[in-house]
Write a protein that holds these residues in place. Structure first.
Motif, PDB file in Angstrom:
ATOM      1  N   THR A   1     -10.339  47.503   9.069  1.00 43.79           N
ATOM      2  CA  THR A   1      -9.108  47.519   9.872  1.00 43.79           C
ATOM      3  C   THR A   1      -9.009  46.306  10.790  1.00 43.79           C
ATOM      4  OG1 THR A   1      -7.749  48.877  11.338  1.00 43.79           O
ATOM      5  CG2 THR A   1     -10.108  48.915  11.744  1.00 43.79           C
ATOM      6  N   ALA A   2     -10.134  45.793  11.276  1.00 49.41           N
ATOM      7  CA  ALA A   2     -10.105  44.673  12.209  1.00 49.41           C
ATOM      8  C   ALA A   2     -10.222  43.322  11.519  1.00 49.41           C
ATOM      9  CB  ALA A   2     -11.232  44.816  13.238  1.00 49.41           C
ATOM     10  N   HIS A   3     -10.941  43.258  10.395  1.00 46.68           N
ATOM     11  CA  HIS A   3     -11.250  41.959   9.790  1.00 46.68           C
ATOM     12  C   HIS A   3     -10.637  41.755   8.403  1.00 46.68           C
ATOM     13  CE1 HIS A   3     -15.086  42.593  12.368  1.00 46.68           C
ATOM     14  NE2 HIS A   3     -14.130  42.038  13.086  1.00 46.68           N
TER      15      HIS A   3
ATOM     16  N   THR B   1      -8.337  41.398  14.476  1.00 45.58           N
ATOM     17  CA  THR B   1      -8.250  41.903  15.843  1.00 45.58           C
ATOM     18  C   THR B   1      -9.669  42.110  16.389  1.00 45.58           C
ATOM     19  OG1 THR B   1      -8.322  44.280  15.332  1.00 45.58           O
ATOM     20  CG2 THR B   1      -6.179  43.176  15.153  1.00 45.58           C
ATOM     21  N   MET B   2      -9.738  42.462  17.657  1.00 42.84           N
ATOM     22  CA  MET B   2     -11.017  42.822  18.269  1.00 42.84           C
ATOM     23  C   MET B   2     -11.014  44.294  18.657  1.00 42.84           C
ATOM     24  SD  MET B   2     -11.982  39.421  20.477  1.00 42.84           S
ATOM     25  CE  MET B   2     -12.279  37.866  19.643  1.00 42.84           C
TER      26      MET B   2
ATOM     27  N   HIS C   1     -16.232  39.747  16.430  1.00 42.93           N
ATOM     28  CA  HIS C   1     -15.413  39.017  15.471  1.00 42.93           C
ATOM     29  C   HIS C   1     -16.328  38.147  14.616  1.00 42.93           C
ATOM     30  CE1 HIS C   1     -12.490  36.215  13.830  1.00 42.93           C
ATOM     31  NE2 HIS C   1     -11.513  36.982  14.281  1.00 42.93           N
ATOM     32  N   PRO C   2     -16.110  38.085  13.289  1.00 41.21           N
ATOM     33  CA  PRO C   2     -16.961  37.216  12.461  1.00 41.21           C
ATOM     34  C   PRO C   2     -16.894  35.758  12.901  1.00 41.21           C
ATOM     35  CG  PRO C   2     -15.701  38.725  11.087  1.00 41.21           C
ATOM     36  CD  PRO C   2     -15.161  38.863  12.480  1.00 41.21           C
ATOM     37  N   ALA C   3     -18.021  35.071  12.767  1.00 38.12           N
ATOM     38  CA  ALA C   3     -18.039  33.628  12.961  1.00 38.12           C
ATOM     39  C   ALA C   3     -17.210  32.972  11.850  1.00 38.12           C
ATOM     40  CB  ALA C   3     -19.477  33.127  12.946  1.00 38.12           C
ATOM     41  N   ILE C   4     -16.965  31.676  11.978  1.00 40.27           N
ATOM     42  CA  ILE C   4     -16.187  30.932  10.992  1.00 40.27           C
ATOM     43  C   ILE C   4     -16.930  29.645  10.685  1.00 40.27           C
ATOM     44  CG2 ILE C   4     -13.961  29.869  10.460  1.00 40.27           C
ATOM     45  CD1 ILE C   4     -12.750  31.569  12.724  1.00 40.27           C
TER      46      ILE C   4
ATOM     47  N   ASP D   1     -14.386  35.937  24.730  1.00 39.21           N
ATOM     48  CA  ASP D   1     -13.192  35.906  23.866  1.00 39.21           C
ATOM     49  C   ASP D   1     -12.493  37.259  23.881  1.00 39.21           C
ATOM     50  OD1 ASP D   1     -13.395  33.193  22.744  1.00 39.21           O
ATOM     51  OD2 ASP D   1     -15.242  33.938  21.843  1.00 39.21           O
ATOM     52  N   TYR D   2     -13.277  38.321  23.821  1.00 40.94           N
ATOM     53  CA  TYR D   2     -12.719  39.676  23.875  1.00 40.94           C
ATOM     54  C   TYR D   2     -12.095  39.932  25.257  1.00 40.94           C
ATOM     55  CZ  TYR D   2     -12.678  44.753  24.432  1.00 40.94           C
ATOM     56  OH  TYR D   2     -12.309  46.044  24.711  1.00 40.94           O
ATOM     57  N   ARG D   3     -12.833  39.612  26.300  1.00 43.70           N
ATOM     58  CA  ARG D   3     -12.380  39.905  27.663  1.00 43.70           C
ATOM     59  C   ARG D   3     -11.099  39.133  27.992  1.00 43.70           C
ATOM     60  NH1 ARG D   3     -12.601  38.572  33.017  1.00 43.70           N
ATOM     61  NH2 ARG D   3     -13.254  40.254  34.443  1.00 43.70           N
ATOM     62  N   SER D   4     -11.012  37.870  27.554  1.00 46.81           N
ATOM     63  CA  SER D   4      -9.880  37.038  27.924  1.00 46.81           C
ATOM     64  C   SER D   4      -8.577  37.499  27.319  1.00 46.81           C
ATOM     65  CB  SER D   4     -10.143  35.586  27.510  1.00 46.81           C
ATOM     66  OG  SER D   4     -10.207  35.464  26.102  1.00 46.81           O
TER      67      SER D   4
END
Length: 380
Positions: free
Chosen positions: A275-277, A345-346, A352-355, A374-377
């Motif tokens: 659902t997120a990735h 999404t987070m 979140h997966p790296a790239i 990244d999530y907090r912001s």
């Protein structure tokens, strides 16, 4: 095929673009542009990984955007033509879009009439999205020509003369479609919008042209575009594929974190979330290919893959493997470049997966890792 030692260079989870496969896809579009009177744009709605733009810029004519932020990214990172279309522009966004865009397409006559004075402040060419009232897409969620669609102007809404300043049309009605759908689309446009084709200078045929799929008949597509050009030689033809450019050019690495047996199958708990990735797996829906897997046969140990979020429906099934899975095994989801990174999404705060990029010299280059900040912001 990556060896175990090569795979160990890559963190988990991680989206990995493969440079050699991207080069192969770009060679197909280079051929199409050389042999047919058409220019190809990258649609950022399908793929916006700007780290890869230097690999594409020499082949593609520019990028197409669906919002102010995409237009900014296209202008900053791609640096060629910027085509913009949005179903509805916000009044506060369009003044910032105008200086960035070479082409701006409107979804309705009322939006164009409302914002036409703004276009005088820039050099962008104005267009209208049309509804050709044909699409081969079976999934209603992805079909822009369903009855009552809000997307595009129908022929019966146009007067004898196009509004002053309109120089082109955009038609987007395909999704992972073949060359015969392209041929049918052009025929439909000629049938419904023929009276106005002499009044415009460019025709954008949108995305959904899956020219990089193995069974796509590229020769036929070239012939179709050439024939249309012979009938309408004054029209500049444009395509803006999203998924086709990065079709099968990369994968998503994941790790087995737990195995939960049941009488009928074994749950495989992963460090990635569908659902997120990989949301298209649930929305389309479709079952992605996993390297080394096959559909379960009689006697196989059946696995159901569970995502890392708490959503009950965050799972896919069913798969079988040559060897029983173990905690710590890596699973590689194939063809995970298009409509993944742009939709992630987070949710649940799952990592979140790296790239990164698997380079032509068979080494891995990490482009981005994500952190708690990244999530907090995203929340303020």
């Amino acid at each position: 095929m990556l060896t175990e030692a090569q795979l160990n260079q890559i963190p988990s989870p991680c989206y990995v673009m493969e440079a050699a496969k991207l080069a192969h896809n770009l060679s197909i579009f280079e051929r199409v542009q050389n042999e047919a009177p058409v220019e190809v744009m990258l649609a950022l709605k399908g793929f916006a990984l700007f780290h890869s733009f230097p690999l594409m810029r020499s082949v593609l004519a520019g990028a197409s955007a669906s919002s102010l932020w995409e237009a900014q990214l296209a202008a900053e990172e791609f640096g060629k033509e910027v085509h913009v279309y949005a179903p509805a522009y916000r009044a506060q966004d369009l003044p910032a879009i105008v200086p960035l865009a070479t082409h701006i397409t409107f979804n309705s006559l009322t939006q164009y009439e409302r914002f036409a004075p703004l276009l005088a402040q820039g050099q962008a060419k104005a267009g209208l999205r049309i509804n050709p009232e044909y699409s081969p897409v079976q999934t209603a969620l992805y079909n822009p020509c369903v009855p009552g669609s809000r997307l595009g102007v129908r022929a019966k809404q146009l007067g004898e003369k196009l509004p002053p300043g309109i120089t082109g049309f955009l038609s987007h009605n395909l999704c992972e479609s073949d060359s015969f759908a392209l041929e049918k689309t052009l025929s439909q446009i000629e049938q419904l919008f023929g009276p106005w084709l002499e009044q415009i200078h460019w025709l954008n045929l949108g995305g959904g042209h899956l020219m990089t799929r193995q069974d796509y008949q590229v020769d036929h597509a070239i012939q179709v575009l050439q024939a249309f050009n012979q009938r309408h030689p004054h029209l500049r033809l444009i395509l803006e594929p999203g998924s086709a450019i990065v079709w099968e050019t990369g994968f998503l690495v994941s790790t087995v974190e737990d195995l939960i047996p049941t009488p009928d199958f074994t749950h495989v708990m992963l460090d990635v979330s569908f659902t997120a990735h990989m949301p298209d797996c649930l929305e389309m829906p479709y079952q992605p290919r996993i390297r080394g897997s096959h559909l379960p046969q009689t006697g196989d140990l059946c696995y159901r893959l569970g995502g890392s979020s708490c959503l009950a429906g965050d799972f896919l099934g069913d798969y079988a493997f040559a060897q029983p899975l173990q905690i710590g095994d890596r699973l590689i989801f194939e063809d995970m470049m298009h409509y993944t990174l742009v939709k992630t999404t987070m949710f649940n705060g799952v990592p979140h997966p790296a790239i990164g990029l698997w380079q032509i010299d068979n080494t891995f280059k990490l482009w981005r890792e994500f952190t708690y900040q990244d999530y907090r912001s995203r929340m303020g």
